[in-house]
Write a protein that holds these residues in place. Structure first.
Motif, PDB file in Angstrom:
ATOM      1  N   MET A 110      -4.988  -2.161  12.768  1.00  0.00           N
ATOM      2  CA  MET A 110      -4.017  -2.873  12.034  1.00  0.00           C
ATOM      3  C   MET A 110      -5.066  -3.683  11.220  1.00  0.00           C
ATOM      4  O   MET A 110      -4.622  -4.643  10.327  1.00  0.00           O
ATOM      5  CB  MET A 110      -3.265  -3.859  13.175  1.00  0.00           C
ATOM      6  CG  MET A 110      -2.340  -4.787  12.515  1.00  0.00           C
ATOM      7  SD  MET A 110      -1.298  -4.270  11.336  1.00  0.00           S
ATOM      8  CE  MET A 110       0.097  -3.303  12.548  1.00  0.00           C
ATOM      9  N   THR A 111      -6.346  -4.277  11.913  1.00  0.00           N
ATOM     10  CA  THR A 111      -7.286  -5.223  11.045  1.00  0.00           C
ATOM     11  C   THR A 111      -7.491  -4.538   9.530  1.00  0.00           C
ATOM     12  O   THR A 111      -7.638  -5.003   8.671  1.00  0.00           O
ATOM     13  CB  THR A 111      -8.473  -5.376  11.776  1.00  0.00           C
ATOM     14  OG1 THR A 111      -8.246  -6.109  13.160  1.00  0.00           O
ATOM     15  CG2 THR A 111      -9.268  -6.170  11.368  1.00  0.00           C
ATOM     16  N   ASP A 112      -7.672  -2.980   9.690  1.00  0.00           N
ATOM     17  CA  ASP A 112      -8.115  -2.442   8.531  1.00  0.00           C
ATOM     18  C   ASP A 112      -6.654  -2.593   7.547  1.00  0.00           C
ATOM     19  O   ASP A 112      -7.090  -2.533   6.334  1.00  0.00           O
ATOM     20  CB  ASP A 112      -8.544  -0.903   9.007  1.00  0.00           C
ATOM     21  CG  ASP A 112      -9.434  -0.965   9.777  1.00  0.00           C
ATOM     22  OD1 ASP A 112     -10.794  -1.503   9.655  1.00  0.00           O
ATOM     23  OD2 ASP A 112      -9.558   0.003  10.913  1.00  0.00           O
ATOM     24  N   ILE A 113      -5.649  -2.405   8.197  1.00  0.00           N
ATOM     25  CA  ILE A 113      -4.419  -2.416   7.044  1.00  0.00           C
ATOM     26  C   ILE A 113      -4.469  -3.729   6.647  1.00  0.00           C
ATOM     27  O   ILE A 113      -4.116  -3.992   5.504  1.00  0.00           O
ATOM     28  CB  ILE A 113      -3.303  -1.996   7.872  1.00  0.00           C
ATOM     29  CG1 ILE A 113      -3.495  -0.295   8.319  1.00  0.00           C
ATOM     30  CG2 ILE A 113      -2.064  -2.081   7.280  1.00  0.00           C
ATOM     31  CD1 ILE A 113      -2.279   0.244   8.880  1.00  0.00           C
ATOM     32  N   SER A 114      -4.508  -4.603   7.492  1.00  0.00           N
ATOM     33  CA  SER A 114      -4.581  -6.209   6.907  1.00  0.00           C
ATOM     34  C   SER A 114      -5.633  -6.258   5.813  1.00  0.00           C
ATOM     35  O   SER A 114      -5.284  -7.147   4.687  1.00  0.00           O
ATOM     36  CB  SER A 114      -4.756  -7.181   8.081  1.00  0.00           C
ATOM     37  OG  SER A 114      -3.791  -6.846   9.027  1.00  0.00           O
ATOM     38  N   GLN A 119      -2.598  -7.177   0.544  1.00  0.00           N
ATOM     39  CA  GLN A 119      -2.828  -8.133   1.412  1.00  0.00           C
ATOM     40  C   GLN A 119      -4.025  -8.857   1.201  1.00  0.00           C
ATOM     41  O   GLN A 119      -4.088 -10.030   1.035  1.00  0.00           O
ATOM     42  CB  GLN A 119      -2.533  -7.542   2.825  1.00  0.00           C
ATOM     43  CG  GLN A 119      -2.569  -8.864   3.867  1.00  0.00           C
ATOM     44  CD  GLN A 119      -2.110  -8.320   5.182  1.00  0.00           C
ATOM     45  OE1 GLN A 119      -1.495  -7.477   5.330  1.00  0.00           O
ATOM     46  NE2 GLN A 119      -2.556  -9.199   6.134  1.00  0.00           N
ATOM     47  N   THR A 120      -5.042  -8.089   1.148  1.00  0.00           N
ATOM     48  CA  THR A 120      -6.586  -8.557   1.163  1.00  0.00           C
ATOM     49  C   THR A 120      -6.993  -8.382  -0.360  1.00  0.00           C
ATOM     50  O   THR A 120      -7.691  -9.047  -1.101  1.00  0.00           O
ATOM     51  CB  THR A 120      -7.289  -8.148   2.144  1.00  0.00           C
ATOM     52  OG1 THR A 120      -6.951  -8.905   3.521  1.00  0.00           O
ATOM     53  CG2 THR A 120      -8.868  -8.927   1.999  1.00  0.00           C
ATOM     54  N   LEU A 121      -6.793  -6.971  -0.580  1.00  0.00           N
ATOM     55  CA  LEU A 121      -7.482  -6.401  -2.052  1.00  0.00           C
ATOM     56  C   LEU A 121      -6.150  -6.337  -3.010  1.00  0.00           C
ATOM     57  O   LEU A 121      -5.042  -6.203  -2.558  1.00  0.00           O
ATOM     58  CB  LEU A 121      -8.019  -5.059  -1.725  1.00  0.00           C
ATOM     59  CG  LEU A 121      -9.058  -5.170  -0.811  1.00  0.00           C
ATOM     60  CD1 LEU A 121      -9.585  -3.578  -0.577  1.00  0.00           C
ATOM     61  CD2 LEU A 121     -10.342  -5.922  -1.425  1.00  0.00           C
ATOM     62  N   PRO A 122      -6.303  -6.575  -4.092  1.00  0.00           N
ATOM     63  CA  PRO A 122      -5.256  -6.476  -5.137  1.00  0.00           C
ATOM     64  C   PRO A 122      -4.606  -5.137  -5.190  1.00  0.00           C
ATOM     65  O   PRO A 122      -5.279  -3.933  -5.010  1.00  0.00           O
ATOM     66  CB  PRO A 122      -6.124  -6.631  -6.382  1.00  0.00           C
ATOM     67  CG  PRO A 122      -7.124  -7.475  -6.267  1.00  0.00           C
ATOM     68  CD  PRO A 122      -7.672  -6.766  -4.827  1.00  0.00           C
ATOM     69  N   GLY A 123      -3.138  -5.118  -5.142  1.00  0.00           N
ATOM     70  CA  GLY A 123      -2.331  -3.851  -5.146  1.00  0.00           C
ATOM     71  C   GLY A 123      -2.007  -3.298  -6.489  1.00  0.00           C
ATOM     72  O   GLY A 123      -2.582  -3.569  -7.375  1.00  0.00           O
ATOM     73  N   THR A 124      -0.722  -2.667  -6.290  1.00  0.00           N
ATOM     74  CA  THR A 124      -0.386  -1.486  -7.108  1.00  0.00           C
ATOM     75  C   THR A 124       0.739  -2.103  -8.050  1.00  0.00           C
ATOM     76  O   THR A 124       1.255  -1.562  -8.909  1.00  0.00           O
ATOM     77  CB  THR A 124       0.113  -0.416  -6.433  1.00  0.00           C
ATOM     78  OG1 THR A 124       1.069  -0.988  -5.669  1.00  0.00           O
ATOM     79  CG2 THR A 124      -0.986   0.402  -5.837  1.00  0.00           C
ATOM     80  N   PHE A 125       1.411  -3.311  -8.029  1.00  0.00           N
ATOM     81  CA  PHE A 125       2.454  -3.920  -8.883  1.00  0.00           C
ATOM     82  C   PHE A 125       1.986  -4.398 -10.204  1.00  0.00           C
ATOM     83  O   PHE A 125       1.824  -5.583 -10.408  1.00  0.00           O
ATOM     84  CB  PHE A 125       3.240  -4.674  -7.980  1.00  0.00           C
ATOM     85  CG  PHE A 125       4.410  -3.980  -7.242  1.00  0.00           C
ATOM     86  CD1 PHE A 125       5.507  -3.984  -7.520  1.00  0.00           C
ATOM     87  CD2 PHE A 125       4.128  -3.234  -5.945  1.00  0.00           C
ATOM     88  CE1 PHE A 125       6.571  -3.298  -6.860  1.00  0.00           C
ATOM     89  CE2 PHE A 125       4.820  -2.563  -5.432  1.00  0.00           C
ATOM     90  CZ  PHE A 125       6.216  -2.364  -5.633  1.00  0.00           C
ATOM     91  N   ARG A 126       1.336  -3.879 -10.958  1.00  0.00           N
ATOM     92  CA  ARG A 126       0.749  -4.030 -12.042  1.00  0.00           C
ATOM     93  C   ARG A 126       0.425  -2.616 -13.144  1.00  0.00           C
ATOM     94  O   ARG A 126       0.596  -1.736 -12.277  1.00  0.00           O
ATOM     95  CB  ARG A 126      -0.555  -4.791 -11.887  1.00  0.00           C
ATOM     96  CG  ARG A 126      -1.483  -3.953 -10.866  1.00  0.00           C
ATOM     97  CD  ARG A 126      -2.851  -4.634 -10.740  1.00  0.00           C
ATOM     98  NE  ARG A 126      -3.717  -4.072  -9.628  1.00  0.00           N
ATOM     99  CZ  ARG A 126      -5.010  -4.229  -9.196  1.00  0.00           C
ATOM    100  NH1 ARG A 126      -5.712  -5.073 -10.211  1.00  0.00           N
ATOM    101  NH2 ARG A 126      -5.555  -3.686  -8.377  1.00  0.00           N
ATOM    102  N   THR A 127       0.436  -2.917 -14.347  1.00  0.00           N
ATOM    103  CA  THR A 127       0.275  -1.602 -15.187  1.00  0.00           C
ATOM    104  C   THR A 127      -1.362  -1.173 -15.156  1.00  0.00           C
ATOM    105  O   THR A 127      -1.218  -0.142 -15.371  1.00  0.00           O
ATOM    106  CB  THR A 127       0.506  -2.205 -16.683  1.00  0.00           C
ATOM    107  OG1 THR A 127      -0.267  -3.156 -16.950  1.00  0.00           O
ATOM    108  CG2 THR A 127       2.225  -2.620 -16.696  1.00  0.00           C
TER     109      THR A 127
END
Length: 354
Positions: A110-114, A119-127
């Motif tokens: 769970m620590t790795d997923i967090s 959550q910690t690194l920028p995600g995918t909701f961007r072009t």
């Protein structure tokens, strides 16, 4: 001409879906230059997870990076790579891997997923976005961007559930029980059918029952009509399997575990891969495994190596991951996509296209 601006969603606060903020016409130069081990990706599709909703509400374990770009699941095309990147080149089609800091064979905690994407690194909701090269894998060649975007979390979790424990890996002739019509369940159904197993699925909807049959489920159990749906599912097995299912996928936690344990055969496998049931359900003691003489396995996501194996399996079996294609959202409509997920009005996965 190369596009010089991009759009994205951020989460300035964690007060729910309304906290999401859309930003457009951001200069691409603002996220460059590339680091030595980084890759610039033009994202084409992203898929939502229950985790994304919990992050928006501030309810997920671990810290949430301020103004995080949400989303862990995505697919796209590589535009450029850093000087030390050898795995990818411009033009490659890729899928995101949620936990890029993990060694190739190490399971996620769970620590790795967090600490992962969205959550910690920028995600995918961007072009457009820059990712560590370890946050990417090659996209299966037989899939569309929309199909591939469902693999990061749900697909990999389902693959790990079915094939991650070698002594109980699903094979031709096995009987498998999968719950509901969410992303993990539908992926598990598709993978199990592709492996030659027979699948019994549960749902409370007659409409969704028809869709499950179309995807290859042999029998459907309505868990609202059948209070003891674990025993009802087991009653559908042939006489040679009267003792229970080879593998039962459990996503409801304490609420559903008693039924899953009732359905599994001696020395069968119950995979605990979610806690979507009622939070106040009575705790199921581990000694329950003794009374059923079964194996209970907990897992989160899957390894990078399993991701690569899954993609090979998808290509070899020509598996086409299912998502809710009745409503595919545009990036600007992401709040509507979150709302659909929150009211559980979807089938399998909710997908956003860029």
């Amino acid at each position: 001409m190369t596009q010089q601006t991009f759009s994205q969603w951020t989460l300035p606060t964690t007060n729910g879906v309304d906290s999401l903020t859309f930003e457009s016409n951001i200069p691409l130069s603002s996220i460059q230059p590339l680091g030595r081990h980084e890759v610039l990706v033009n994202l084409k599709a992203a898929a939502l997870n229950y985790r994304d909703l919990m992050i928006a509400k501030g309810l997920t374990p671990g810290q949430i990076q301020p103004n995080i770009i949400p989303g862990s699941d995505g697919s796209g095309i590589v535009l450029a790579v850093g000087p030390s990147v050898s795995d990818f080149k411009a033009g490659d089609k890729v899928v995101t891997h949620m936990c890029p800091s993990l060694p190739k064979d190490q399971p996620a905690s769970m620590t790795d997923i967090s600490a992962g994407l969205g959550q910690t690194l920028p995600g995918t909701f961007r072009t457009h976005g820059i990712f560590p090269s370890t946050a990417l894998v090659r996209m299966p060649s037989n899939l569309s961007f929309e199909q591939a975007s469902t693999l990061t979390c749900s697909g990999l979790t389902a693959y790990n559930a079915l094939f991650g424990l070698s002594s109980h890996a699903v094979k031709k002739g096995d009987w498998i029980l999968v719950p509901g019509t969410g992303g993990v369940s539908i992926a598990a159904l598709q993978f199990a059918v592709a492996a030659g197993a027979t699948v019994v699925a549960t749902t409370s909807s007659d409409v969704k029952a028809g869709k499950l049959k179309e995807l290859g489920a042999k029998h459907i159990v309505n868990y609202r009509r059948e209070k003891d749906w674990g025993e009802s599912a087991k009653a559908l097995l042939p006489s040679s399997y009267a003792a229970g299912f080879d593998l039962v996928l459990d996503l409801g936690g304490n609420e559903t575990l008693p039924q899953s344990l009732a359905a599994v055969r001696p020395d069968g496998l119950v995979v605990c891969a979610g806690v979507l049931g009622k939070a106040d359900a009575e705790m199921v003691p581990m000694m329950s495994a003794l009374w059923r003489t079964c194996v209970i396995r907990g897992l989160l996501l899957g390894t990078r190596q399993q991701f690569l194996s899954m993609n090979k399996f998808i290509e070899e079996k020509d598996v086409r991951p299912v998502f809710d294609d009745e409503k595919v959202f545009k990036l600007e409509e992401a709040k509507e996509a979150f709302a659909l997920l929150e009211r559980q009005g979807h089938f399998s996965k909710v997908v956003v296209t860029m």
